[in-house]
Design a protein around this motif. Sequence first.
Motif, PDB file in Angstrom:
ATOM      1  N   LEU A 171      53.133  35.311 159.137  1.00 30.77           N
ATOM      2  CA  LEU A 171      54.235  35.576 158.220  1.00 30.77           C
ATOM      3  C   LEU A 171      55.295  34.478 158.267  1.00 30.77           C
ATOM      4  O   LEU A 171      55.820  34.079 157.221  1.00 30.77           O
ATOM      5  N   ASP A 172      55.618  33.981 159.448  1.00 27.88           N
ATOM      6  CA  ASP A 172      56.630  32.921 159.547  1.00 27.88           C
ATOM      7  C   ASP A 172      56.237  31.698 158.736  1.00 27.88           C
ATOM      8  O   ASP A 172      57.087  31.078 158.077  1.00 27.88           O
ATOM      9  N   VAL A 175      48.752  37.149 149.119  1.00 22.64           N
ATOM     10  CA  VAL A 175      49.786  36.262 148.589  1.00 22.64           C
ATOM     11  C   VAL A 175      49.761  34.911 149.313  1.00 22.64           C
ATOM     12  O   VAL A 175      50.043  33.861 148.726  1.00 22.64           O
ATOM     13  N   GLY A 176      49.377  34.934 150.594  1.00 23.16           N
ATOM     14  CA  GLY A 176      49.435  33.744 151.430  1.00 23.16           C
ATOM     15  C   GLY A 176      48.819  32.492 150.834  1.00 23.16           C
ATOM     16  O   GLY A 176      49.473  31.432 150.766  1.00 23.16           O
ATOM     17  N   TYR A 231      44.854  42.340 144.503  1.00 20.28           N
ATOM     18  CA  TYR A 231      44.688  40.911 144.247  1.00 20.28           C
ATOM     19  C   TYR A 231      46.028  40.332 143.813  1.00 20.28           C
ATOM     20  O   TYR A 231      46.895  41.042 143.290  1.00 20.28           O
ATOM     21  N   ALA A 232      46.186  39.041 144.073  1.00 19.62           N
ATOM     22  CA  ALA A 232      47.418  38.331 143.721  1.00 19.62           C
ATOM     23  C   ALA A 232      47.053  37.153 142.838  1.00 19.62           C
ATOM     24  O   ALA A 232      46.067  36.451 143.110  1.00 19.62           O
ATOM     25  N   VAL A 233      47.861  36.936 141.795  1.00 14.15           N
ATOM     26  CA  VAL A 233      47.527  35.936 140.784  1.00 14.15           C
ATOM     27  C   VAL A 233      48.804  35.236 140.334  1.00 14.15           C
ATOM     28  O   VAL A 233      49.859  35.876 140.220  1.00 14.15           O
ATOM     29  N   ARG A 234      48.700  33.956 140.081  1.00 13.60           N
ATOM     30  CA  ARG A 234      49.843  33.245 139.505  1.00 13.60           C
ATOM     31  C   ARG A 234      50.080  33.737 138.072  1.00 13.60           C
ATOM     32  O   ARG A 234      49.142  33.910 137.289  1.00 13.60           O
ATOM     33  N   ARG A 235      51.332  33.955 137.737  1.00 11.11           N
ATOM     34  CA  ARG A 235      51.674  34.393 136.388  1.00 11.11           C
ATOM     35  C   ARG A 235      51.121  33.433 135.337  1.00 11.11           C
ATOM     36  O   ARG A 235      50.653  33.856 134.267  1.00 11.11           O
ATOM     37  N   VAL A 267      40.530  37.056 150.761  1.00 13.10           N
ATOM     38  CA  VAL A 267      41.104  37.161 152.104  1.00 13.10           C
ATOM     39  C   VAL A 267      40.728  38.511 152.699  1.00 13.10           C
ATOM     40  O   VAL A 267      40.890  39.557 152.066  1.00 13.10           O
ATOM     41  N   ASP A 268      40.250  38.482 153.950  1.00 13.28           N
ATOM     42  CA  ASP A 268      39.891  39.693 154.679  1.00 13.28           C
ATOM     43  C   ASP A 268      41.156  40.365 155.202  1.00 13.28           C
ATOM     44  O   ASP A 268      41.911  39.779 155.980  1.00 13.28           O
TER      45      ASP A 268
END
Length: 316
Positions: A21-22, A144-145, A201-205, A239-240
């Motif tokens: 996280l850091d 997100v990473g 899931y995470a996606v760029r706008r 990502v797992d």
Amino acid sequence: MLEEVERWLADRSWSAADRPLDQLLDRKRAAGTTVSVVLPALDEEATVGAIVEVIRRELMEGLPVPLVDELIVIDSDSSDATAEVAAKAGAQVVHRDEILPRIPALPGKGDVLWRSLLAATGDVLCFVDADLRDFSAAFVSGIVGPLLTEPDVQFVKAMYDRPLGDAPGQGGRVTELVARPLLNLHWPQLAGFVQPLGGEYAVRRSLLERLPFPVGYGVELGLLVDALHTVGLDALAQVDVGVRLHRHQDGQALGRMAAAIYRTAQLRLSRGHLVRPELTQFERGPDGFVPHTYPVDTEERPPMLGIREYALRGAA
């Protein structure tokens, strides 16, 4: 498996633990990237509050810079206390009908996700299903990473174990029986995705706003296939994040889900029309089997870039 996919698995498959996280907060601060988490929710009062609390406690509050800037629950016309529970836990709650009221809402998760592009403001949108139990913040930080550390990555799916009751790895029946065969046969570049239908899931706008959204159960497969054609395999990753525990659907609901997913694939293969966009299933009644016919989702929302309200918001 294609050599290209074997290479992709080595280069674009990670664990949530690979990016502490850091490290993510440092990258986020340096880039100025904003992150919105969106939970589509329909009658999820039993679980949505705990998910919101974990995200706020571990990814928003008490950090030098929040990983999550915006946490939105979009209520899909719930009949229970989903909205009240989510708001009490600290989420911004928006009813789906309040977003883009010019276009009447259609039933289905995909329609809600499409509307979320107008409700959320982040550069990155992270979708999380609202029925998860024993929720871990890694479901968000993990996916997100890569979007904060890998400039070329645009779309990240979560992968995880999906137990069915006490049986490990037996969840995801529609994935194994429908989605995985379809992807392997018709889009073999996507054969490396462990959970192609997963709701996290995470996606760029900048990518999402260019994609059409199937309004129903086919949204995850549709977005994944269209993202492949739009930005290529190397812009996709997974990502797992461990284990996913959630409410399981009965066999007939899974049948309807499978039909919608098949329809989404068929449309992308032919860009034609189904001859009969309906699915008949059977239930035993007092006098024998009774047929019930359900419509298969045939609507898709166009890329958000073509919606004037979205363009006006950007201009403002």
